[in-house]
Structures are given as C-alpha cells and as structure tokens.
Design a protein around this motif. Structure first.
Motif, PDB file in Angstrom:
ATOM      1  N   SER A  31       0.799  -1.235   0.000  1.00 43.23           N
ATOM      2  CA  SER A  31       0.000   0.000   0.000  1.00 43.23           C
ATOM      3  C   SER A  31       0.826   1.276   0.000  1.00 43.23           C
ATOM      4  O   SER A  31       0.280   2.360   0.126  1.00 43.23           O
ATOM      5  CB  SER A  31      -0.939   0.008   1.215  1.00 43.23           C
ATOM      6  OG  SER A  31      -1.838  -1.077   1.147  1.00 43.23           O
ATOM      7  N   VAL A  32       2.140   1.160  -0.163  1.00 45.00           N
ATOM      8  CA  VAL A  32       3.034   2.316  -0.036  1.00 45.00           C
ATOM      9  C   VAL A  32       3.081   3.106  -1.341  1.00 45.00           C
ATOM     10  O   VAL A  32       3.162   2.538  -2.425  1.00 45.00           O
ATOM     11  CB  VAL A  32       4.462   1.855   0.341  1.00 45.00           C
ATOM     12  CG1 VAL A  32       5.390   3.050   0.508  1.00 45.00           C
ATOM     13  CG2 VAL A  32       4.418   1.040   1.630  1.00 45.00           C
ATOM     14  N   GLN A  33       3.047   4.437  -1.226  1.00 42.84           N
ATOM     15  CA  GLN A  33       3.209   5.334  -2.380  1.00 42.84           C
ATOM     16  C   GLN A  33       4.190   6.445  -1.988  1.00 42.84           C
ATOM     17  O   GLN A  33       3.787   7.520  -1.560  1.00 42.84           O
ATOM     18  CB  GLN A  33       1.868   5.935  -2.812  1.00 42.84           C
ATOM     19  CG  GLN A  33       1.964   6.752  -4.094  1.00 42.84           C
ATOM     20  CD  GLN A  33       0.632   7.329  -4.533  1.00 42.84           C
ATOM     21  OE1 GLN A  33      -0.289   7.484  -3.736  1.00 42.84           O
ATOM     22  NE2 GLN A  33       0.526   7.659  -5.814  1.00 42.84           N
ATOM     23  N   PRO A  34       5.510   6.205  -2.154  1.00 43.97           N
ATOM     24  CA  PRO A  34       6.503   7.183  -1.698  1.00 43.97           C
ATOM     25  C   PRO A  34       6.446   8.510  -2.449  1.00 43.97           C
ATOM     26  O   PRO A  34       6.708   9.559  -1.865  1.00 43.97           O
ATOM     27  CB  PRO A  34       7.846   6.477  -1.956  1.00 43.97           C
ATOM     28  CG  PRO A  34       7.511   5.045  -2.163  1.00 43.97           C
ATOM     29  CD  PRO A  34       6.143   5.007  -2.712  1.00 43.97           C
ATOM     30  N   TYR A 149      11.515   1.086  -6.246  1.00 42.02           N
ATOM     31  CA  TYR A 149      11.534   2.399  -5.590  1.00 42.02           C
ATOM     32  C   TYR A 149      11.108   2.290  -4.126  1.00 42.02           C
ATOM     33  O   TYR A 149      11.726   2.889  -3.242  1.00 42.02           O
ATOM     34  CB  TYR A 149      10.614   3.369  -6.332  1.00 42.02           C
ATOM     35  CG  TYR A 149      10.865   4.813  -5.971  1.00 42.02           C
ATOM     36  CD1 TYR A 149      11.663   5.610  -6.776  1.00 42.02           C
ATOM     37  CD2 TYR A 149      10.326   5.377  -4.813  1.00 42.02           C
ATOM     38  CE1 TYR A 149      11.914   6.940  -6.445  1.00 42.02           C
ATOM     39  CE2 TYR A 149      10.572   6.692  -4.470  1.00 42.02           C
ATOM     40  CZ  TYR A 149      11.366   7.470  -5.285  1.00 42.02           C
ATOM     41  OH  TYR A 149      11.620   8.782  -4.948  1.00 42.02           O
ATOM     42  N   ILE A 150      10.058   1.504  -3.877  1.00 42.59           N
ATOM     43  CA  ILE A 150       9.570   1.338  -2.508  1.00 42.59           C
ATOM     44  C   ILE A 150      10.653   0.732  -1.613  1.00 42.59           C
ATOM     45  O   ILE A 150      10.913   1.215  -0.509  1.00 42.59           O
ATOM     46  CB  ILE A 150       8.303   0.462  -2.501  1.00 42.59           C
ATOM     47  CG1 ILE A 150       7.125   1.245  -3.111  1.00 42.59           C
ATOM     48  CG2 ILE A 150       7.956   0.001  -1.083  1.00 42.59           C
ATOM     49  CD1 ILE A 150       5.928   0.385  -3.455  1.00 42.59           C
ATOM     50  N   LEU A 151      11.307  -0.329  -2.090  1.00 45.21           N
ATOM     51  CA  LEU A 151      12.333  -0.986  -1.287  1.00 45.21           C
ATOM     52  C   LEU A 151      13.645  -0.205  -1.295  1.00 45.21           C
ATOM     53  O   LEU A 151      14.378  -0.195  -0.299  1.00 45.21           O
ATOM     54  CB  LEU A 151      12.565  -2.406  -1.808  1.00 45.21           C
ATOM     55  CG  LEU A 151      11.354  -3.349  -1.775  1.00 45.21           C
ATOM     56  CD1 LEU A 151      11.745  -4.731  -2.283  1.00 45.21           C
ATOM     57  CD2 LEU A 151      10.769  -3.444  -0.371  1.00 45.21           C
ATOM     58  N   GLY A 152      13.957   0.451  -2.419  1.00 48.28           N
ATOM     59  CA  GLY A 152      15.225   1.158  -2.550  1.00 48.28           C
ATOM     60  C   GLY A 152      15.283   2.474  -1.806  1.00 48.28           C
ATOM     61  O   GLY A 152      16.339   3.117  -1.781  1.00 48.28           O
ATOM     62  N   HIS A 153      14.169   2.894  -1.216  1.00 50.43           N
ATOM     63  CA  HIS A 153      14.161   4.109  -0.395  1.00 50.43           C
ATOM     64  C   HIS A 153      13.908   3.785   1.077  1.00 50.43           C
ATOM     65  O   HIS A 153      13.472   4.639   1.847  1.00 50.43           O
ATOM     66  CB  HIS A 153      13.140   5.107  -0.938  1.00 50.43           C
ATOM     67  CG  HIS A 153      13.625   5.807  -2.162  1.00 50.43           C
ATOM     68  ND1 HIS A 153      13.604   5.227  -3.412  1.00 50.43           N
ATOM     69  CD2 HIS A 153      14.186   7.037  -2.324  1.00 50.43           C
ATOM     70  CE1 HIS A 153      14.118   6.074  -4.291  1.00 50.43           C
ATOM     71  NE2 HIS A 153      14.480   7.165  -3.669  1.00 50.43           N
ATOM     72  N   GLN A 154      14.205   2.547   1.451  1.00 47.73           N
ATOM     73  CA  GLN A 154      14.166   2.170   2.854  1.00 47.73           C
ATOM     74  C   GLN A 154      15.598   2.102   3.395  1.00 47.73           C
ATOM     75  O   GLN A 154      16.526   1.774   2.651  1.00 47.73           O
ATOM     76  CB  GLN A 154      13.457   0.823   3.014  1.00 47.73           C
ATOM     77  CG  GLN A 154      11.999   0.891   2.575  1.00 47.73           C
ATOM     78  CD  GLN A 154      11.241  -0.384   2.872  1.00 47.73           C
ATOM     79  OE1 GLN A 154      11.510  -1.078   3.845  1.00 47.73           O
ATOM     80  NE2 GLN A 154      10.269  -0.688   2.019  1.00 47.73           N
ATOM     81  N   PRO A 155      15.801   2.400   4.654  1.00 49.59           N
ATOM     82  CA  PRO A 155      17.162   2.498   5.200  1.00 49.59           C
ATOM     83  C   PRO A 155      17.981   1.226   5.083  1.00 49.59           C
ATOM     84  O   PRO A 155      19.208   1.284   4.982  1.00 49.59           O
ATOM     85  CB  PRO A 155      16.920   2.868   6.674  1.00 49.59           C
ATOM     86  CG  PRO A 155      15.564   3.481   6.713  1.00 49.59           C
ATOM     87  CD  PRO A 155      14.769   2.795   5.652  1.00 49.59           C
ATOM     88  N   THR A 156      17.330   0.060   5.089  1.00 47.66           N
ATOM     89  CA  THR A 156      18.075  -1.199   5.074  1.00 47.66           C
ATOM     90  C   THR A 156      18.236  -1.793   3.678  1.00 47.66           C
ATOM     91  O   THR A 156      18.825  -2.862   3.533  1.00 47.66           O
ATOM     92  CB  THR A 156      17.371  -2.238   5.971  1.00 47.66           C
ATOM     93  OG1 THR A 156      16.010  -2.398   5.514  1.00 47.66           O
ATOM     94  CG2 THR A 156      17.382  -1.788   7.431  1.00 47.66           C
TER      95      THR A 156
END
Length: 385
Positions: A31-34, A149-156
């Motif tokens: 459900s994420v929309q960065p 994009y969703i995963l690549g903008h998370q800190p880990t």
C-alpha cells in the motif's frame, strides 16, 4: 482473426504473472506510495482488474454482476469517460480494500473473463481483451519500477528475488553507419500494436552512426568525476534548473559510500559493476552526458531504422524526439481513446525494451514515453554521432 483459445490462455498467463511479481512482497509493501509516480502494488493489481471488468464485462456481458460498485471509483486511473476516480497522489492512502480483498477481486474477474471467452464473443471483444492483456503487461513493468523504488528508499535496502538482471556491455564499442534516405516508420505487421504506433508514414533521415552498445556505469562515473553535474553548459535550461533544485549528483539509487560508488537494485545494495549499462537515467541526464561526449541522442526515427543492427532489450533508450502523433493518427472513441493520445505533450519517446518488459510485449515500433525529469523507470543511453 484472433484465436479465442489462444487469447484465453494468454489472458490467464498474464494474470498469473502479475501475481508472481508480487509473491515475495510483505503485506506492508502493498500500500506504499513514496512519490506520486510510484503507485502501490495493491493498486496495480486492482486497476488492471478493473480495466477488464469495466471495458469487457460491464459493456458486453449482460449477465455480469459488478464485484463492488466502489471499485470503479477507487481503481480507475485516468479515464475521464469512465467516471470519477481517486486522485493519483492519494492512491497510497487506501488501506482498504485489503490486499486479501484485492486478490479476491482479481480471482472473481479472472474467472468471469475466462468463462466469457468460452462463449461466442465478437471480434471487438477479442480486440479489447488483447488490449487489456498488453495494458496489464505494461503494469507488470511498472510494478518492477515501483517495487524497486519502494524498497530502494528504505534504510536497510531490502532485496527481493525478482531476477531483473542486467548483462555487462563487454563488446567493443563500434558505431554502425546508417545511410541517408527515405524510410518507412510505424507498425506495419498484422500483430498487435498500440494506436500511437500508427499511422505508417515516410521520413527522410540524414546519414548517421549509432553505438552498438549502451553507455556503461564506468563511462557515467567519468562524466560525474569530470564535473558533469556542475557544468551548466552541458544541460538544457530546464535540466539545469532540475539539477540545481534537486541537488542532483548521480543517477537514481546511487550512493557514494566509504570512498566508492554503490547502488541499489532489487538484489540489494552493492558496489557498482562498471561494465553494466547505466540505468535509472532521466532525459536531462542522458542529454547532458551526450553533450559531454560531444555526441547526441538518436531521434526515435533513427532508432527505429537502426534497430535491426544491434541487440536491444536491456533498458529503454531515451531518444531526442518529443512524443507527438504520427500523420493520420486517430484516437478511438470513448474511454479507450484516452489511452495514449491525450499524453502527447511535454514528454519524450523511449524505444526498445528493458529487463522488466514482458516477453514479446515490445517491438521496434513501440513508443514508450515519459516526462524528461523522470528516472525511476529502467532507462539508459545509446549515443549517436
């Protein structure tokens, strides 16, 4: 005439593939929309389902019962003729319907379409189903961009086994000479195409030479280290404004860490492979790099004429051509006419395909298009001189 059984099998395979792409997501990922350009995976799964429901079942199957009356409002994208819709930036606000219900919706519509195709459907229905399959294949590629994009903008920088792997550009660089002449442009075979690939027309092309390979990460690092992002002479005015306003220093997903360039891809955060083609590049960056090399980008017509002379399919390749209608271009009536025509302004054409493009989805006449500042898609650079 499209064979109905073949079409049904292709439809079912397409529906399975979208769900396969999402199989390793956690519920929280759906459900994420960065940013506005990145739609939630849950929305993609529901929107492609709504497309088949709206344009096939609602219009042609008099016995069909709509799954949920609210879904037409929630999952319409940009079809004004099809009614009101949730604004694009607000897609990530929808925690309801749940992911479970979206999959139930997909299953319901998939079964209904499959059953409907077992009846004596018209050629018009078959053509729209084929368009719907190609539409869902486009969203499968968008899913790859958006999940990255969703995963690549998370800190880990979490990895996911999507297997979208680039190959090294190890061949010796050559520039293939294309003779001047009058060439025919546009889709000419009997197979499927989108309306923006028509009508077929002739254009005169000056002699040119085009690279047999894509620009690599090493070449782009050379551009960075030579001050490419600081030299306004290399950029369009709008591109230079974009660099300054956003403090651009490198391609998307690149990070300078412990004295080395690293980047994120779906397999995780790693050192940059210098021989891989540079990806996630905006048109502004592609143009500036070409200027730095004292070369240029191909027009989309040059690209199409030359495409039989090199391998393509790793990354969508920016051209210098504005996205405009071909001579005698005609929009379909109603909502389906909104598919391409109304976007023919302020965008640039990309040609080819990418590692995330479904098999047999693209062709040498395929016209992809994006705004010049965008770079979350799998885009790269091929030079002309």
């Amino acid at each position: 005439m499209i064979d109905t059984e073949y079409l049904r099998d292709k439809f079912l395979q397409c529906r399975k593939q979208s769900e396969f792409i999402c199989k390793d997501l956690e519920i929280e990922d759906y459900s994420v929309q960065p940013i506005v350009d990145v739609s939630p995976p849950k929305w993609h799964l529901a929107h492609t389902t709504w497309f088949f429901e709206q344009f096939i079942l609602v219009h042609f199957n008099k016995n069909y019962k709509v799954y949920n009356d609210d879904f037409a409002f929630l999952f319409n994208s940009y079809y004004n003729n099809a009614g009101d819709r949730v604004l694009r930036p607000n897609r990530g606000l929808m925690t309801r319907p749940t992911v479970k219900e979206v999959y139930e919706y997909r299953n319901y519509v998939t079964q209904e379409i499959s059953a409907f195709l077992s009846t004596n459907v018209s050629s018009e229905v078959k053509n729209i189903v084929e368009t719907g399959i190609n539409h869902e294949e486009q969203h499968q590629e968008l899913l790859a961009y958006d999940i990255k994009y969703i995963l690549g903008h998370q800190p880990t920088f979490p990895s996911i086994p999507l297997n979208y792997s680039l190959q090294q550009e190890i061949q010796e660089l050559e520039f293939l000479k294309i003779e001047e002449g009058v060439y025919e442009i546009g889709h000419r075979s009997n197979g499927f195409c989108f309306d923006n690939e028509l009508g077929v027309h002739k254009t005169y092309i000056q002699p040119f030479s085009i690279a047999n390979k894509l620009v690599t990460n090493q070449e782009f690092i050379d551009f960075i280290e030579d001050g490419g992002y600081q030299n306004f002479n290399l950029w369009h005015a709008a591109g230079w404004d974009w660099v300054q306003q956003n403090k651009m220093l490198a391609p998307l997903y690149w990070h300078f860490f412990k004295g080395k360039w690293h980047y994120y891809h779906t397999d995780g955060f790693t050192n940059i492979d210098m021989k891989l083609p540079v990806m996630n590049i905006s048109y502004y960056e592609a143009f500036a790099f070409a200027e730095w090399k004292k070369m240029r980008l191909p027009t989309e017509f040059e690209w199409e004429v030359a495409s039989n002379n090199f391998n393509w399919g790793q990354l969508w390749e920016w051209t210098s051509s504005a996205y405009l209608p071909y001579p005698n271009f005609k929009k379909a009536d109603g909502a389906l006419g909104e598919y391409n025509g109304k976007f023919m302004v302020n965008q640039h054409v990309l040609r080819g395909a990418s590692i995330a493009t479904p098999k047999n989805h693209s062709r040498k006449t395929y016209r992809n298009f994006f705004h010049p500042e965008l770079r979350w898609m799998f885009s790269g650079i091929r030079l002309v001189k």
